[in-house]
Structure formats: C-alpha cells, structure tokens
Design a protein around this motif. Structure first.
Motif, mmCIF file in Angstrom:
data_model
loop_
_atom_site.group_PDB
_atom_site.id
_atom_site.type_symbol
_atom_site.label_atom_id
_atom_site.label_comp_id
_atom_site.label_asym_id
_atom_site.label_seq_id
_atom_site.Cartn_x
_atom_site.Cartn_y
_atom_site.Cartn_z
ATOM 1 N N VAL A 13 -41.811 27.491 3.175
ATOM 2 C CA VAL A 13 -41.163 26.764 2.080
ATOM 3 C C VAL A 13 -40.228 25.696 2.646
ATOM 4 N N GLU A 14 -39.460 26.050 3.668
ATOM 5 C CA GLU A 14 -38.553 25.080 4.288
ATOM 6 C C GLU A 14 -39.328 23.918 4.900
ATOM 7 N N ALA A 16 -42.251 22.794 3.850
ATOM 8 C CA ALA A 16 -42.716 21.978 2.722
ATOM 9 C C ALA A 16 -41.587 21.099 2.196
ATOM 10 N N PHE A 17 -40.391 21.639 2.074
ATOM 11 C CA PHE A 17 -39.245 20.849 1.621
ATOM 12 C C PHE A 17 -38.975 19.695 2.582
ATOM 13 N N ALA A 18 -39.053 19.981 3.880
ATOM 14 C CA ALA A 18 -38.811 18.945 4.882
ATOM 15 C C ALA A 18 -39.867 17.847 4.793
ATOM 16 N N GLN A 19 -41.116 18.229 4.569
ATOM 17 C CA GLN A 19 -42.185 17.244 4.466
ATOM 18 C C GLN A 19 -42.044 16.389 3.216
ATOM 19 N N PRO A 28 -33.654 15.298 -6.085
ATOM 20 C CA PRO A 28 -33.362 16.078 -4.881
ATOM 21 C C PRO A 28 -33.753 17.548 -5.066
ATOM 22 N N LEU A 29 -34.232 18.140 -3.991
ATOM 23 C CA LEU A 29 -34.575 19.560 -3.990
ATOM 24 C C LEU A 29 -33.441 20.344 -3.354
ATOM 25 N N ARG A 30 -33.190 21.497 -3.921
ATOM 26 C CA ARG A 30 -32.180 22.400 -3.356
ATOM 27 C C ARG A 30 -32.822 23.776 -3.275
ATOM 28 N N LEU A 31 -32.828 24.339 -2.103
ATOM 29 C CA LEU A 31 -33.416 25.647 -1.881
ATOM 30 C C LEU A 31 -32.334 26.714 -2.009
ATOM 31 N N VAL A 32 -32.572 27.676 -2.886
ATOM 32 C CA VAL A 32 -31.658 28.806 -3.064
ATOM 33 C C VAL A 32 -32.425 30.054 -2.638
#
Length: 83
Positions: A13-14, A16-19, A28-32
C-alpha cells in the motif's frame, strides 16, 4: 500463520501511495494504519475511530471474511467503502 502478511500488505500500500505521488484525482492521500487485533468488539472500536476521528474515505485491510461482514454495516452507514 503468516507473520509477514500484514507488514507485506502495508508495504504494498505504501508503495502504491508513493507511485501516485501521495495524490489521487488531485487530492492528497493520507494513510492511516490501525491494527485491529482480535475480536469483533475491538475491531468495531477501531472502525468507529477510523470513521469519526480519522474521517477516512476508504478503508482497506486484511480481515477474516466474517469480521469484514460484521464491520460492513458500520462503514456503509457512513457511506465509506470497506475493501
């Protein structure tokens, strides 16, 4: 049974967020990250926190199917997708 399953899932998941450069559709995306532990009561508590305090738009996780089915109405009531 699979001690690396959670960390590997989170790493994916991290990645994918970075890509996506931490954005999707210009937002903006925020991962919780929440570990739900064992049992429905604890999982419901974490789900309610994600919905009320963290105000997530989408929840993605590795859950047993019976637990996901039990949590689905909580997310549906807030119109939040649980994957």
């Amino acid at each position: 049974s699979y001690p690396q399953l959670g960390p590997n899932f989170l790493a994916g998941v991290e990645l994918a967020f970075a890509q996506l450069d931490q954005r999707i559709g210009g937002r903006p995306l925020r991962l919780v990250v929440e570990e739900i532990g064992v049992g429905l009561a604890f999982a419901e508590q974490k789900a309610r926190k994600l919905l009320s305090a963290d105000m997530v738009d989408v929840a993605v996780g590795l859950l047993p199917v019976n637990l996901a089915a039990a949590l689905q109405p909580i997310f549906a009531a807030q119109q939040v997708c649980l994957l």
